[in-house]
Design a protein around this motif. Structure first.
Motif, PDB file in Angstrom:
ATOM      1  N   VAL A  30       7.465   4.683  24.918  1.00 33.46           N
ATOM      2  CA  VAL A  30       8.798   4.789  25.515  1.00 33.46           C
ATOM      3  C   VAL A  30       8.901   3.838  26.706  1.00 33.46           C
ATOM      4  O   VAL A  30       7.884   3.354  27.211  1.00 33.46           O
ATOM      5  N   ASP A  31      10.129   3.566  27.071  1.00 32.57           N
ATOM      6  CA  ASP A  31      10.364   2.851  28.327  1.00 32.57           C
ATOM      7  C   ASP A  31      10.476   3.902  29.430  1.00 32.57           C
ATOM      8  O   ASP A  31      11.216   4.879  29.274  1.00 32.57           O
ATOM      9  N   VAL A  32       9.731   3.724  30.497  1.00 28.57           N
ATOM     10  CA  VAL A  32       9.803   4.652  31.626  1.00 28.57           C
ATOM     11  C   VAL A  32      10.823   4.116  32.623  1.00 28.57           C
ATOM     12  O   VAL A  32      10.602   3.066  33.235  1.00 28.57           O
ATOM     13  N   THR A  33      11.952   4.793  32.713  1.00 23.98           N
ATOM     14  CA  THR A  33      12.942   4.435  33.728  1.00 23.98           C
ATOM     15  C   THR A  33      12.579   5.242  34.976  1.00 23.98           C
ATOM     16  O   THR A  33      12.735   6.467  34.997  1.00 23.98           O
ATOM     17  N   THR A  34      12.082   4.551  35.984  1.00 20.88           N
ATOM     18  CA  THR A  34      11.468   5.280  37.100  1.00 20.88           C
ATOM     19  C   THR A  34      12.470   6.149  37.854  1.00 20.88           C
ATOM     20  O   THR A  34      12.096   7.178  38.404  1.00 20.88           O
ATOM     21  N   THR A  35      13.751   5.764  37.841  1.00 20.94           N
ATOM     22  CA  THR A  35      14.743   6.583  38.544  1.00 20.94           C
ATOM     23  C   THR A  35      15.025   7.884  37.794  1.00 20.94           C
ATOM     24  O   THR A  35      15.606   8.811  38.364  1.00 20.94           O
TER      25      THR A  35
ATOM     26  N   GLY B  95       0.859 -15.319  25.539  1.00 22.45           N
ATOM     27  CA  GLY B  95       0.304 -15.414  26.876  1.00 22.45           C
ATOM     28  C   GLY B  95       1.035 -14.479  27.819  1.00 22.45           C
ATOM     29  O   GLY B  95       1.750 -13.582  27.377  1.00 22.45           O
ATOM     30  N   PRO B  96       0.867 -14.715  29.118  1.00 20.65           N
ATOM     31  CA  PRO B  96       1.458 -13.789  30.099  1.00 20.65           C
ATOM     32  C   PRO B  96       2.986 -13.753  30.002  1.00 20.65           C
ATOM     33  O   PRO B  96       3.613 -14.727  29.612  1.00 20.65           O
ATOM     34  N   SER B  97       3.552 -12.627  30.369  1.00 22.60           N
ATOM     35  CA  SER B  97       5.011 -12.429  30.474  1.00 22.60           C
ATOM     36  C   SER B  97       5.748 -12.591  29.153  1.00 22.60           C
ATOM     37  O   SER B  97       6.906 -12.969  29.123  1.00 22.60           O
ATOM     38  N   HIS B  98       5.087 -12.370  28.041  1.00 27.34           N
ATOM     39  CA  HIS B  98       5.784 -12.416  26.763  1.00 27.34           C
ATOM     40  C   HIS B  98       5.633 -11.106  26.000  1.00 27.34           C
ATOM     41  O   HIS B  98       5.682 -11.097  24.788  1.00 27.34           O
ATOM     42  N   GLY B  99       5.447 -10.031  26.714  1.00 28.48           N
ATOM     43  CA  GLY B  99       5.299  -8.742  26.053  1.00 28.48           C
ATOM     44  C   GLY B  99       3.879  -8.549  25.578  1.00 28.48           C
ATOM     45  O   GLY B  99       3.022  -9.426  25.715  1.00 28.48           O
ATOM     46  N   GLY B 100       3.633  -7.422  24.994  1.00 24.47           N
ATOM     47  CA  GLY B 100       2.284  -7.126  24.524  1.00 24.47           C
ATOM     48  C   GLY B 100       1.942  -5.667  24.721  1.00 24.47           C
ATOM     49  O   GLY B 100       1.244  -5.075  23.906  1.00 24.47           O
ATOM     50  N   SER B 101       2.472  -5.077  25.803  1.00 21.18           N
ATOM     51  CA  SER B 101       2.212  -3.653  26.027  1.00 21.18           C
ATOM     52  C   SER B 101       3.153  -2.840  25.149  1.00 21.18           C
ATOM     53  O   SER B 101       4.191  -3.335  24.695  1.00 21.18           O
ATOM     54  N   GLU B 102       2.795  -1.603  24.906  1.00 17.86           N
ATOM     55  CA  GLU B 102       3.660  -0.709  24.131  1.00 17.86           C
ATOM     56  C   GLU B 102       4.639  -0.008  25.059  1.00 17.86           C
ATOM     57  O   GLU B 102       5.837  -0.041  24.859  1.00 17.86           O
ATOM     58  N   HIS B 103       4.113   0.633  26.100  1.00 15.48           N
ATOM     59  CA  HIS B 103       4.994   1.242  27.091  1.00 15.48           C
ATOM     60  C   HIS B 103       5.553   0.151  27.998  1.00 15.48           C
ATOM     61  O   HIS B 103       4.903  -0.865  28.237  1.00 15.48           O
ATOM     62  N   THR B 104       6.755   0.394  28.458  1.00 18.65           N
ATOM     63  CA  THR B 104       7.351  -0.524  29.421  1.00 18.65           C
ATOM     64  C   THR B 104       7.821   0.302  30.620  1.00 18.65           C
ATOM     65  O   THR B 104       8.070   1.507  30.493  1.00 18.65           O
ATOM     66  N   ILE B 105       7.898  -0.327  31.776  1.00 14.72           N
ATOM     67  CA  ILE B 105       8.366   0.342  32.989  1.00 14.72           C
ATOM     68  C   ILE B 105       9.661  -0.343  33.404  1.00 14.72           C
ATOM     69  O   ILE B 105       9.650  -1.556  33.662  1.00 14.72           O
ATOM     70  N   ASN B 106      10.740   0.395  33.438  1.00 12.06           N
ATOM     71  CA  ASN B 106      12.062  -0.164  33.748  1.00 12.06           C
ATOM     72  C   ASN B 106      12.346  -1.404  32.899  1.00 12.06           C
ATOM     73  O   ASN B 106      12.833  -2.421  33.398  1.00 12.06           O
ATOM     74  N   GLY B 107      11.986  -1.317  31.642  1.00 13.96           N
ATOM     75  CA  GLY B 107      12.251  -2.407  30.708  1.00 13.96           C
ATOM     76  C   GLY B 107      11.252  -3.545  30.758  1.00 13.96           C
ATOM     77  O   GLY B 107      11.356  -4.491  29.966  1.00 13.96           O
ATOM     78  N   GLN B 108      10.298  -3.469  31.668  1.00 13.63           N
ATOM     79  CA  GLN B 108       9.336  -4.557  31.851  1.00 13.63           C
ATOM     80  C   GLN B 108       8.051  -4.293  31.074  1.00 13.63           C
ATOM     81  O   GLN B 108       7.397  -3.263  31.280  1.00 13.63           O
ATOM     82  N   SER B 109       7.684  -5.243  30.232  1.00 13.43           N
ATOM     83  CA  SER B 109       6.425  -5.145  29.499  1.00 13.43           C
ATOM     84  C   SER B 109       5.280  -5.598  30.386  1.00 13.43           C
ATOM     85  O   SER B 109       5.466  -6.412  31.286  1.00 13.43           O
ATOM     86  N   ALA B 110       4.088  -5.091  30.099  1.00 12.80           N
ATOM     87  CA  ALA B 110       2.868  -5.691  30.645  1.00 12.80           C
ATOM     88  C   ALA B 110       2.337  -6.629  29.567  1.00 12.80           C
ATOM     89  O   ALA B 110       2.921  -6.751  28.488  1.00 12.80           O
ATOM     90  N   ASP B 111       1.224  -7.313  29.838  1.00 14.60           N
ATOM     91  CA  ASP B 111       0.723  -8.311  28.892  1.00 14.60           C
ATOM     92  C   ASP B 111      -0.075  -7.675  27.754  1.00 14.60           C
ATOM     93  O   ASP B 111      -0.200  -8.255  26.685  1.00 14.60           O
ATOM     94  N   ALA B 112      -0.608  -6.493  27.998  1.00 16.70           N
ATOM     95  CA  ALA B 112      -1.382  -5.793  26.970  1.00 16.70           C
ATOM     96  C   ALA B 112      -1.511  -4.337  27.400  1.00 16.70           C
ATOM     97  O   ALA B 112      -1.087  -3.967  28.504  1.00 16.70           O
ATOM     98  N   GLU B 113      -2.077  -3.521  26.532  1.00 21.60           N
ATOM     99  CA  GLU B 113      -2.226  -2.102  26.862  1.00 21.60           C
ATOM    100  C   GLU B 113      -3.476  -1.539  26.203  1.00 21.60           C
ATOM    101  O   GLU B 113      -3.749  -1.814  25.021  1.00 21.60           O
TER     102      GLU B 113
ATOM    103  N   THR C 234       7.818  -1.212  19.263  1.00 20.44           N
ATOM    104  CA  THR C 234       8.917  -1.240  20.230  1.00 20.44           C
ATOM    105  C   THR C 234       9.112   0.167  20.802  1.00 20.44           C
ATOM    106  O   THR C 234       8.732   1.166  20.187  1.00 20.44           O
ATOM    107  N   THR C 235       9.722   0.228  21.971  1.00 17.33           N
ATOM    108  CA  THR C 235       9.895   1.528  22.627  1.00 17.33           C
ATOM    109  C   THR C 235      10.883   2.388  21.844  1.00 17.33           C
ATOM    110  O   THR C 235      11.820   1.886  21.230  1.00 17.33           O
ATOM    111  N   GLN C 236      10.619   3.679  21.876  1.00 15.02           N
ATOM    112  CA  GLN C 236      11.367   4.661  21.088  1.00 15.02           C
ATOM    113  C   GLN C 236      12.279   5.476  22.013  1.00 15.02           C
ATOM    114  O   GLN C 236      11.987   5.636  23.203  1.00 15.02           O
ATOM    115  N   PRO C 237      13.378   6.007  21.465  1.00 15.03           N
ATOM    116  CA  PRO C 237      14.287   6.787  22.327  1.00 15.03           C
ATOM    117  C   PRO C 237      13.623   8.040  22.887  1.00 15.03           C
ATOM    118  O   PRO C 237      12.820   8.682  22.205  1.00 15.03           O
ATOM    119  N   LEU C 238      13.948   8.365  24.134  1.00 22.81           N
ATOM    120  CA  LEU C 238      13.367   9.557  24.774  1.00 22.81           C
ATOM    121  C   LEU C 238      13.929  10.847  24.172  1.00 22.81           C
ATOM    122  O   LEU C 238      13.215  11.852  24.072  1.00 22.81           O
TER     123      LEU C 238
END
Ligand code: NAG
Ligand code: NAG
Length: 394
Positions: free
Chosen positions: A54-59, A122-140, A274-278
């Motif tokens: 899922v995408d974690v919307t921190t707010t 490479g960096p900043s092109h996605g790769g992680s499964e979870h995202t934080i506020n829509g932002q991917s990390a490079d791997a997970e 891809t992230t799934q609906p909460l």
């Protein structure tokens, strides 16, 4: 009744035979024929309402003060037996010894395996499964555990609610090489093709984890690959771990999803869902918003300036207090002196203004200071033999 036995058996066999190709035998992929959007046709749970990642919307997260730090058990006691490294065509998997586990959840969980998800660019092109506020990390990195208090093994637990606990660790790239991850990445060339397996030296699994195991996101979700069982208590750490760009490149470019006997080699890349609906699920945090908030450079500057102003202010106040104390000490001296000559004061009381009017105090202080400076006599001596200074006052 006897004739029913074989009949039922036949029906069961028929169902097993028809069920097998849909559930077990289908080779799913991340993109292509049985890609992510088709998973649920073959694995119904993939179309469920509590899927991961899922995408974690921190707010929208909710602080839960009952969430205590998770404690890895035995992660650093890897022993002498080598670990098995396996390219299963979807990721690289390391089986973990059963004495490794997890404490800090409502049940004791036993470690099963760890694996990775990554991208291709490479960096900043996605790769992680979870995202934080829509932002991917490079791997997970995922470390998978099963609930060994309620279930006898992984296969029994993986279909049950609260059956699994997975630690999710977001990976980003930086300048420094992460020696922990080299324990895996340095051996990927031995398992380039799908289905290949190799044994590698055992290593400290905790070295793959972030330092701060107290701050994390917690939600109920699923396996991120078919059959997508909705059995996972997710722990996604807030602190991300860093690997070098060269390490990420190894992860992204060494492995194939194709088998060694397949003519077309397919790089194993972009193995993230891809992230799934909460769907009404809540993502809880083990940390409150204030302590979890990262400070911007502007906020840091503001704090530094604030602290400096505070220090200057404090110095001024201390100086004032010291001065005041000094003044009152002197005042006390004078009072003693004045008291000792009460008789003359009493006599003159009616004709004289109130003793020591406020306005003149600073002047008196100055005078007194000079007196003290000039007369090397101590305060004690002064008390005993009153100086003539009060009489010299106007
Ligand atoms: C797991 O436990 C179940 C239930 O006790 C058992 O039927 C099954 O054979 C076990 N599976 C493995 C792989 O040990
Ligand atoms: C997960 O679901 C269980 C009910 O099965 C519930 O008690 C628990 O609070 C949920 N946890 C989270 C983090 O939502």
């Amino acid at each position: 009744m006897d004739s029913f036995g074989p009949f039922i058996l036949l029906i069961l066999m028929f169902f097993q035979w028809t069920a097998a190709p849909t559930a077990g035998e289908v080779t799913w992929t991340y993109s292509g024929l049985v890609g992510q959007s088709e998973w649920s046709e073959y694995f119904p749970e993939c179309g469920g309402t509590s899927q991961s990642p899922v995408d974690v919307t921190t707010t929208k997260t909710r602080y839960n003060p009952d969430l205590k730090a998770v404690t890895p058990l035995g992660y650093s006691q890897h022993g002498n037996r080598p670990f098995s490294l396996h390219n299963n065509g979807h990721t690289v998997v390391i089986e973990l010894p059963e004495w490794m586990g997890l404490r800090g959840l409502p049940w004791l969980f036993t470690a099963v395996q760890l694996h990775l998800h990554w991208g291709s660019g490479g960096p900043s092109h996605g790769g992680s499964e979870h995202t934080i506020n829509g932002q991917s990390a490079d791997a997970e990195l995922h470390v998978v555990h099963y609930n060994s208090e309620l279930y006898p093994n992984m296969s029994a637990a993986m279909t049950q609610r609260d059956g699994l606990a997975v630690l999710g660790i977001l990976i980003v790239t930086g300048e420094e090489t992460n020696p922990g991850f080299d324990n895996i990445l340095n051996y990927l060339s031995r398992i380039r093709h799908a289905d290949q397996k190799a044994f590698i030296p055992a290593f400290d699994v905790q070295s793959l984890l972030p330092k701060d195991l107290g701050r994390y996101y917690r939600y109920n979700g699923s396996l991120t690959t078919p059959p997508c069982y909705q059995s996972v208590i997710w722990t996604l750490f807030r602190e991300r771990v860093q690997i070098s760009k060269a390490q990420l490149l190894k992860m992204e470019t060494i492995l194939y999803s194709s088998k060694s006997d397949e003519p077309d080699r397919m790089l194993l890349q972009d193995n993230y869902r891809t992230t799934q609906p909460l769907n009404h699920r809540v993502v809880f945090t083990s940390f409150s918003a204030e302590s979890g908030k990262e400070l911007s450079s502007g906020e840091v500057t503001a704090i530094v300036v604030g602290v400096m102003c505070g220090c200057v202010g404090l110095a001024v106040i201390i100086r004032f207090i010291v001065k005041t104390i000094r003044f009152f000490k002197l005042l006390h001296l004078e009072t003693v002196v004045v008291n000792s000559s009460t008789s003359s004061w009493d006599v003159l009381h009616n004709n004289r203004p109130a003793p020591m009017p406020r306005l003149k105090e600073p002047e008196k202080e100055k005078e007194k200071k000079q007196d003290v400076a000039l007369n090397s006599t101590s305060a004690a001596e002064k008390k005993e033999e009153p100086s003539p200074s009060p009489q010299s006052e106007p």
